[in-house]
Design a protein around this motif. Structure first.
Motif, PDB file in Angstrom:
ATOM      1  N   LEU A  89       0.868  -1.181   0.000  1.00 54.58           N
ATOM      2  CA  LEU A  89       0.000   0.000   0.000  1.00 54.58           C
ATOM      3  C   LEU A  89       0.902   1.227   0.000  1.00 54.58           C
ATOM      4  O   LEU A  89       1.818   1.316   0.819  1.00 54.58           O
ATOM      5  N   PRO A  93      -5.565   7.396  -0.809  1.00 53.81           N
ATOM      6  CA  PRO A  93      -6.081   6.011  -0.856  1.00 53.81           C
ATOM      7  C   PRO A  93      -5.980   5.428  -2.265  1.00 53.81           C
ATOM      8  O   PRO A  93      -5.808   6.151  -3.240  1.00 53.81           O
ATOM      9  N   ASN A 131      -8.365   2.912  -3.160  1.00 50.88           N
ATOM     10  CA  ASN A 131      -9.592   2.104  -3.270  1.00 50.88           C
ATOM     11  C   ASN A 131     -10.135   2.035  -4.684  1.00 50.88           C
ATOM     12  O   ASN A 131     -10.675   1.007  -5.115  1.00 50.88           O
ATOM     13  N   LEU A 132      -9.968   3.110  -5.468  1.00 51.27           N
ATOM     14  CA  LEU A 132     -10.525   3.104  -6.838  1.00 51.27           C
ATOM     15  C   LEU A 132      -9.696   2.202  -7.760  1.00 51.27           C
ATOM     16  O   LEU A 132     -10.243   1.539  -8.653  1.00 51.27           O
ATOM     17  N   HIS A 133      -8.373   2.157  -7.507  1.00 53.02           N
ATOM     18  CA  HIS A 133      -7.526   1.221  -8.280  1.00 53.02           C
ATOM     19  C   HIS A 133      -8.046  -0.199  -8.032  1.00 53.02           C
ATOM     20  O   HIS A 133      -8.232  -0.991  -8.942  1.00 53.02           O
ATOM     21  N   ILE A 134      -8.281  -0.515  -6.750  1.00 55.09           N
ATOM     22  CA  ILE A 134      -8.670  -1.877  -6.351  1.00 55.09           C
ATOM     23  C   ILE A 134     -10.061  -2.214  -6.882  1.00 55.09           C
ATOM     24  O   ILE A 134     -10.284  -3.282  -7.455  1.00 55.09           O
ATOM     25  N   LYS A 135     -10.990  -1.246  -6.765  1.00 54.78           N
ATOM     26  CA  LYS A 135     -12.356  -1.454  -7.287  1.00 54.78           C
ATOM     27  C   LYS A 135     -12.282  -1.782  -8.785  1.00 54.78           C
ATOM     28  O   LYS A 135     -12.971  -2.687  -9.281  1.00 54.78           O
ATOM     29  N   GLU A 168     -10.869  -5.346  -9.334  1.00 50.76           N
ATOM     30  CA  GLU A 168     -11.881  -6.349  -8.950  1.00 50.76           C
ATOM     31  C   GLU A 168     -12.949  -6.454 -10.035  1.00 50.76           C
ATOM     32  O   GLU A 168     -13.406  -7.539 -10.385  1.00 50.76           O
ATOM     33  N   VAL A 172      -1.025  -5.150  -0.953  1.00 56.45           N
ATOM     34  CA  VAL A 172      -2.247  -5.451  -1.710  1.00 56.45           C
ATOM     35  C   VAL A 172      -1.896  -6.648  -2.599  1.00 56.45           C
ATOM     36  O   VAL A 172      -0.991  -6.559  -3.429  1.00 56.45           O
TER      37      VAL A 172
END
Ligand code: EPZ
Length: 418
Positions: free
Chosen positions: A114, A124, A126-130, A133, A146
């Motif tokens: 991270l 953060p 989170n948008l990369h991960i979203k 996914e 991650v």
């Protein structure tokens, strides 16, 4: 400890050649992970941040180096790619996190730490991960890493809650090797996104809509190594434009793309600064009577957040009161206290600052907290009465501006580095 001493009140005059874009070069070098074989990237600025991403590529088993024979050229030989990015490099430079999409798409597994927050915000991912996914990857956080798995990524519709530059880049890179079509909605429109898309298309990717809020990517089975030239750095260009205005000088800034500096040009003209864009050059001359103006940072094509600290320095010596609103990062006002130490009159009010223009700044010892705040302090030092000492312990300025001391000296600045 890096200390920069600037004797102020010298009009800057002459010509400046803008270097290649740091932020475009970082994303494009990360994207070489997708391309087996030898790629050659040109107009790459000689910066600490570029050296860091080169070290990340090497840690992934990729041979990458600045060419010994050609300036500003990075050569990458890519065969097998490891899937673990080193902790100490990713936490050193947040942009290293952008390797997660390409490693996943190329190997089916990526383990990337991270990225740390930094002075301007929590940053953060989170948008990369979203996005990853949505392409079918399984994501787990473990011990500050991650971990993403996904042997066969599938194209999908990805909506970005915020038009994040990095998240748009991560998803676009991963989608180039996913099966089927990916549509990124509310995508970032920055020029660096277009440059990355052009690079990937040169490598055989099928991408349309880069630069708009909807980008479509048709996955391919594989991509091929390329030679590519990075766009010029619009933020470096903007920084020198403000240097001309704040020192009441006259600079010809060469190798710019007019659209990329449009928001700043309009703002400077509103402030009664003389600006003439002519093809790939812009001439800026400052004179007395620069006027205050309000500004609100926005995702491209709005006024760039990366120019907000630099413009704040200029507004601090404009006639009248300006309101500056920062909408992209939650804490990008670290330069305000330092500018106030130099005689500026700036008040923080939530996500805005109220700048009451003062007749002039005076030198004082100041500290650099982040890259663009450092640029703002250099600009203030160029305008201030006396010799300003700028403490840049973490070498932020070297991370983001190629040959800054040499470029400033050549146009008349009295600057020394200890
Ligand atoms: C890129 O950072 C640039 N860096 C930044 O330049 C630039 O300020 C920024 O884009 C905005 O233009 C590089 O390209 C290496 P974001 P990035 O994702 O991609 C939030 C410089 O000085 N966000 O567009 O990290 C985030 O917290 C640097 O050269 C999420 O909430 O920026 C921020 O508030 C500084 N979740 C906003 O979006 C996420 O998953 C914009 O961030 C990602 C971002």
């Amino acid at each position: 400890m890096k200390r920069i001493y600037i004797k102020g009140r010298k009009k800057l005059e002459g010509e400046v050649l803008v270097s290649g874009s740091k932020n475009s070069a970082l994303a494009i070098l990360a994207a070489t992970i997708l391309l087996p074989g030898k790629s050659v990237i040109r107009n790459v600025p000689n910066l600490l941040d570029v050296k860091t991403i080169i070290r990340v590529l090497r840690a992934l088993g990729i041979r990458a180096e600045y060419s010994g024979s050609q300036p500003n050229t990075v050569e990458v030989w890519n065969s097998n790619v490891k899937h673990v990015a080193p902790y100490e490099l990713v936490t050193k430079m947040r942009a290293s996190f952008f390797v997660i999409g390409p490693i996943l798409a190329r190997t089916g597994l990526a383990k990337v730490p991270l990225p740390g927050g930094c002075a301007i915000g929590s940053r953060p991912v989170n948008l990369h991960i979203k996005g990853l996914e949505a392409l079918g990857a399984r994501v787990e956080m473990e011990h500050g890493f991650v971990n993403v798995w996904g042997k066969n990524l599938k194209g999908n519709r990805v909506y970005l809650d915020f038009p994040s530059v990095g998240a748009t880049e991560s998803v676009m890179m991963a989608a180039t090797l996913a099966e089927g079509e990916t549509i990124i909605e509310n995508a970032a429109r920055e020029p660096e996104i277009i440059d990355l898309a052009e690079f990937l298309k040169a490598a055989g990717a099928n991408i349309s809509g880069a630069g708009t809020e909807e980008i479509r990517i048709q996955g391919m089975a594989e991509l091929f190594p390329v030679e590519y030239r990075v766009i010029p750095d619009r933020i470096e260009a903007g920084t020198f434009m403000i240097a001309a205005a704040i020192t009441r000088g006259n600079l010809l800034i060469k190798d710019i793309i007019p659209d990329h500096i449009e928001a700043l040009v309009r703002k400077l003209k509103e402030m009664k600064v003389d600006v003439e864009v002519n093809g790939n050059e812009v001439r800026v001359s400052g004179k007395d009577g620069i006027k205050a103006a309000d500004v609100k940072t926005m995702p491209y094509p709005g006024f760039p957040t990366d120019m907000q600290p630099q413009l704040t320095a200029l507004l601090s010596v404009a006639k009248g009161t300006s309101v500056i609103t920062e909408t992209v990062f939650e804490n990008r006002f670290m330069h305000v206290n330092e500018l106030n130490r130099m005689g500026a009159d700036i008040k923080l009010e939530g996500q805005s600052t109220i700048v009451n223009g003062v007749p002039g700044l005076s030198s004082a010892p100041v500290k650099v907290s982040d890259l663009r705040a450092g640029a703002a302090l250099v600009l203030a030092g160029l305008a201030a009465q006396g010799e300003t000492m700028i403490e840049d312990r973490d070498h932020h300025l070297e991370r983001g501006y190629e040959n800054l001391k040499q470029k400033l000296t050549r146009i008349g600045a009295e600057i020394r580095v200890v």
